[in-house]
Scaffold this active site. Sequence first.
Site, PDB file in Angstrom:
ATOM      1  NE  ARG A 118       4.466   2.374   0.579  1.00 11.26           N
ATOM      2  CZ  ARG A 118       4.969   2.210  -0.641  1.00 11.26           C
ATOM      3  NH1 ARG A 118       5.994   2.937  -1.039  1.00 11.26           N
ATOM      4  NH2 ARG A 118       4.451   1.322  -1.466  1.00 11.26           N
ATOM      5  N   PRO A 129       0.807  -1.219   0.000  1.00  8.27           N
ATOM      6  CG  PRO A 129      -0.857  -1.572   1.587  1.00  8.27           C
ATOM      7  CD  PRO A 129       0.464  -2.113   1.123  1.00  8.27           C
ATOM      8  CB  CYS A 130       0.887   4.199  -2.189  1.00  5.30           C
ATOM      9  SG  CYS A 130       1.800   3.421  -3.540  1.00  5.30           S
ATOM     10  CB  THR A 131      -3.008   4.915   1.322  1.00  8.19           C
ATOM     11  OG1 THR A 131      -3.239   5.411   0.007  1.00  8.19           O
ATOM     12  CG2 THR A 131      -3.730   5.786   2.324  1.00  8.19           C
TER      13      THR A 131
END
Length: 315
Positions: free
Chosen positions: A170, A149-151
């Site tokens: 991130r 996950p980027c979030t």
Amino acid sequence: MIVLTAGSASELFTAACQAVLLNGRTACPRDLTTTEVIGAHLCLTNPRRRFVDVPPVRVINPAFAVAEALWILSGSDSPWIFDYNDRLRAYADDGVLRGAYGPRLRRWDGRLDQLDAVRRQLHEDPESRRGVIQLYDPSRDHRGYRDVPCTLGYRFFIRDGRLIMHTSMRSQDLWLGFPYDIFTTTLIQELMAGWLGVELGEYHHHVDSLHLYADNSQAATASLHGTVGTAELDPIAVPWPDLDVLLQRVISGNTGSGDGPTWDAFGRTLASYRAWKSSERDQARKLAADTPDPLGAALSSWYDHLTSTTVGDPR
């Protein structure tokens, strides 16, 4: 560090493109060249203007925007999402996107519905600072999966009768990811505001690494001279007890006028794209033409984009 505020997602997107191009530095994670800004705070003052539309340079797939938002809200990691963006298959392990937000949002550790937990927390204490949804899970995300996950998470605050939302990331691919992420997050924000009976406030998007890949830098530059769309979606709401049943109805395309204009537009958008993928092009375009703007117009533009290029079905 960049700080930007705009009234529409399109304006915020082009302002961010300009800021990254002007202030970014080269970074090459995984040997992929990017122009990167460390530290970005993007504020959207009208979250209903959530649709990024900067023709002719940045035209997004509205069917994928809708599908991904509903996929996440429904708590799913099912592979039907690949029907709307086949490129996601490259990030799957054993056919599953291990970083899918939906199960983490609705079934953290297999049992906790964080969406409901925040709803109940803010209902009981409207000025609480504990309205937090966590998405990044170290116990899973250090296992070497392709999809991480980027979030990191979402936070919600009720102040002066308005629901304010903050998202922390991130990492954010500005060109490919931002237009779809802001569609989903502001939709969650608006639904949460409805469940809590408060007005929709500002949306804040915090990114540690906001970047443009080298392959997209030229297009990002061109987008600064595009036509910036500022269309506003109609209000959307659903009683909390009806959420999951309605989501399944919309995903299957079985919506009606009783569900509200935006839910109906979502269902038509998905049905149109399914017809397109089945080579029923006339039916797809008819459904797009019958879908209210801005989604209907965006879907027609997306079909024009697909027929004018040979790159397949990009995001």
